[in-house]
Design a protein around this motif. Structure first.
Motif: not given
Length: 222
Positions: A17-45
């Motif tokens: 959340e603090s990263i979202r805040w700082l990017l937003a304060a700097a006026g930087v648009e960002f995308e989010e890819e949500f980790i919604e399952t254990k499998e999503d996290l395992e894939k990244l690992r």
């Protein structure tokens, strides 16, 4: 031109959340890819993109950055929110570390057993009003300026506003004894990029509830 930063994390506040805040304060648009399952996290690992097998992870400038503090300091420096010299940076770091400690206590509150929550909430309010907020109130009083460091917006200001709003979710009148912080909150909240982030429909995440706690426990096996 480089693409937008991409944030990899759960669909909640947490350490991202603090990263979202700082990017937003700097006026930087960002995308989010949500980790919604254990499998999503395992894939990244398994893909080898998490240096220490942990999130948050932010794809920015061709890097896959991990470790919250490293990501935040990179963004702060890149977008001129990190002071003009080493001394200002040191003050920003000290203020940020203080607000990080307070926010950490608040962040973990929903994950604590019900029988200790009341005691821990009282401790958060006590620390906020006797250890942390007096420091920032005094800083603003001593130099009489609108911002914490160098009389311009920095990472320290953005972080403090986030911490204030989190503390107010615990106790709405937590700033009652801090008139300068009340004024600071109003000023920083009205900076156009931050004002936009505080509007409904932004990428700011809601407070952690029991439903989200259950999702996080499942994903991270805690």
């Amino acid at each position: 031109m480089a693409g937008k930063p991409k944030l990899h994390y759960t669909k909640g506040r947490g350490k991202m959340e603090s990263i979202r805040w700082l990017l937003a304060a700097a006026g930087v648009e960002f995308e989010e890819e949500f980790i919604e399952t254990k499998e999503d996290l395992e894939k990244l690992r398994n893909d080898g993109v998490l240096l220490f097998q942990q999130v948050p992870m932010v794809e920015i400038d061709g890097m896959k950055m991990v470790q919250t503090r490293a990501i935040l300091s990179y963004i702060a420096a890149k977008y001129n929110l990190y002071g003009k010299d080493l001394k200002e940076r040191a003050w920003i770091d000290m203020y940020v570390e203080g607000t990080t400690d307070l926010m950490g206590m608040i962040m973990y509150l929903p994950f604590q057993p019900a029988d200790t929550k009341e005691k821990n909430l009282a401790l958060i309010i006590e620390r906020a009003t006797t250890r942390y907020f007096p420091v920032y109130e005094k800083a603003l009083k001593d130099h009489g300026q609108d911002y914490l460091v160098g009389n311009k917006l920095s990472w320290a200001d953005v972080h403090l506003l986030e911490a204030i709003l989190m503390a107010e979710e615990c106790k709405p009148d937590v700033l009652s004894a801090f008139p300068l912080l009340q004024a600071f909150k109003g000023r920083i909240s009205n900076i156009p990029t931050i004002k936009k982030f505080l509007q409904p429909g932004s990428q700011r995440k809601p407070p952690t509830d029991e439903k989200f706690v259950a999702v996080v426990r499942k994903i991270f096996n805690i």
